[in-house]
Scaffold this active site. Structure first.
Site, PDB file in Angstrom:
ATOM      1  N   THR A  14       0.816  -1.214   0.000  1.00 60.92           N
ATOM      2  CA  THR A  14       0.000   0.000   0.000  1.00 60.92           C
ATOM      3  C   THR A  14       0.844   1.255   0.000  1.00 60.92           C
ATOM      4  O   THR A  14       0.477   2.264  -0.604  1.00 60.92           O
ATOM      5  CB  THR A  14      -0.943  -0.002   1.229  1.00 60.92           C
ATOM      6  OG1 THR A  14      -1.843  -1.090   1.054  1.00 60.92           O
ATOM      7  CG2 THR A  14      -1.748   1.263   1.338  1.00 60.92           C
ATOM      8  N   THR A  90       1.785  -4.386   4.180  1.00 61.15           N
ATOM      9  CA  THR A  90       1.684  -4.662   5.617  1.00 61.15           C
ATOM     10  C   THR A  90       1.198  -6.079   5.939  1.00 61.15           C
ATOM     11  O   THR A  90       1.427  -6.564   7.040  1.00 61.15           O
ATOM     12  CB  THR A  90       0.741  -3.648   6.315  1.00 61.15           C
ATOM     13  OG1 THR A  90      -0.557  -3.763   5.739  1.00 61.15           O
ATOM     14  CG2 THR A  90       1.259  -2.237   6.191  1.00 61.15           C
ATOM     15  N   ASP A  91       0.518  -6.735   4.973  1.00 60.37           N
ATOM     16  CA  ASP A  91      -0.110  -8.012   5.348  1.00 60.37           C
ATOM     17  C   ASP A  91       0.891  -9.100   5.725  1.00 60.37           C
ATOM     18  O   ASP A  91       0.615  -9.905   6.611  1.00 60.37           O
ATOM     19  CB  ASP A  91      -1.043  -8.493   4.238  1.00 60.37           C
ATOM     20  CG  ASP A  91      -2.331  -7.681   4.217  1.00 60.37           C
ATOM     21  OD1 ASP A  91      -2.622  -7.018   5.232  1.00 60.37           O
ATOM     22  OD2 ASP A  91      -3.041  -7.694   3.198  1.00 60.37           O
ATOM     23  N   LYS A 169       0.985  -7.977  12.934  1.00 60.79           N
ATOM     24  CA  LYS A 169      -0.076  -7.057  12.521  1.00 60.79           C
ATOM     25  C   LYS A 169      -1.366  -7.513  13.194  1.00 60.79           C
ATOM     26  O   LYS A 169      -1.841  -8.616  12.961  1.00 60.79           O
ATOM     27  CB  LYS A 169      -0.232  -7.085  10.997  1.00 60.79           C
ATOM     28  CG  LYS A 169      -1.281  -6.112  10.490  1.00 60.79           C
ATOM     29  CD  LYS A 169      -1.390  -6.129   8.962  1.00 60.79           C
ATOM     30  CE  LYS A 169      -2.458  -5.167   8.492  1.00 60.79           C
ATOM     31  NZ  LYS A 169      -2.660  -5.191   7.040  1.00 60.79           N
TER      32      LYS A 169
HETATM   33  N1  GLU Z   1      -2.407  -6.520   0.941  1.00 59.26           N
HETATM   34  C1  GLU Z   1      -1.476  -5.535   0.465  1.00 59.26           C
HETATM   35  C2  GLU Z   1      -0.058  -5.859   0.897  1.00 59.26           C
HETATM   36  O1  GLU Z   1       0.152  -6.403   1.954  1.00 59.26           O
HETATM   37  C3  GLU Z   1      -1.819  -4.185   0.890  1.00 59.26           C
HETATM   38  C4  GLU Z   1      -1.833  -4.044   2.371  1.00 59.26           C
HETATM   39  C5  GLU Z   1      -0.884  -3.004   2.842  1.00 59.26           C
HETATM   40  O2  GLU Z   1       0.209  -2.802   2.351  1.00 59.26           O
HETATM   41  O3  GLU Z   1      -1.278  -2.335   3.815  1.00 59.26           O
HETATM   42  O4  GLU Z   1       0.851  -5.551   0.155  1.00 59.26           O
END
Ligand code: GLU
Length: 212
Positions: A14, A90-91, A169
């Protein structure tokens, strides 16, 4: 400028994403050099080299991507930079920090992973605060570990540095979703200072260097 040197490596997620207003979805398009254009104040903290390492959403990462990341990070370590920031979705960010904590052996600089819960092209994005705290910690902290640097609260108060093997997370959308499990965070990073919370960490040899 006589500032510490920090490499920023972008991998996607993201923090690299643009909103597609036709579909409402996002796609990873921005890279580390775009971050410097969008957040020029990073250059007041450190002399920055920005590189794109990959462009993946983190749910698509495979163990071979950790190997690729480790090689790219090792290359940066060999350049004798003072710290490294890796931007990441973040995932699975906490899986990557755990894997890289075990894979990277010989280093004595901060290696800091960061990301954002909202894409960097939104005014309400948490990307800018996370990035500037991460660059500050990479440039100035003496913690030679693989860590995350993400919001500590839902405001722009401070970020938490959390050891890569102890972070998780805990929420899909909150800014302060990354929490330490079974130990305290290593430090709080404020815009003007770094407060150590846990003295048990591997130290850099920064204090022996003349330029910091
Ligand atoms: N699901 C995506 C990832 O982990 C977007 C989530 C994010 O970065 O917050 O790359």
């Amino acid at each position: 400028k006589n500032l510490p040197s920090v490499s920023i490596l972008s991998t996607g997620g993201t923090i690299s994403s643009k909103v597609d207003y036709r579909t409402g979805g996002v796609y990873a398009d921005y890279t580390a050099s775009d971050f410097l254009i969008m957040c020029p104040e990073l250059r007041d903290i450190a002399n920055i080299n920005a590189h794109k390492a990959m462009s993946l959403m983190s749910e698509d990462m495979l163990p071979r991507d950790w190997i690729g990341m480790a090689k790219i990070i090792e290359n940066e370590i060999k350049k004798k930079v003072d710290g490294i920031v890796v931007t990441h979705g973040t995932d699975t960010l906490h899986f990557s920090t755990a894997a890289l904590s075990f894979m990277l052996e010989e280093f004595n600089i901060p290696i800091i992973f960061t990301g954002s819960q909202r894409s960097i092209d939104r005014g309400s994005s948490d990307a800018f605060f996370n990035l500037s705290c991460a660059v500050k910690a990479a440039a100035q902290s003496d913690i030679a570990e693989v860590m995350t640097c993400m919001h500590g609260t839902s405001n722009d108060d401070y970020c938490l540095l959390i050891r890569g093997t102890k972070v998780r997370k805990m929420h899909t959308s909150r800014r302060d979703a990354f929490r330490p499990i079974n130990e305290t965070a290593l430090a709080k990073v404020y815009p003007d200072k770094i407060e150590i919370l846990n003295q048990e960490y591997k130290k850099t040899d920064r204090m022996n260097k003349s330029k910091v």
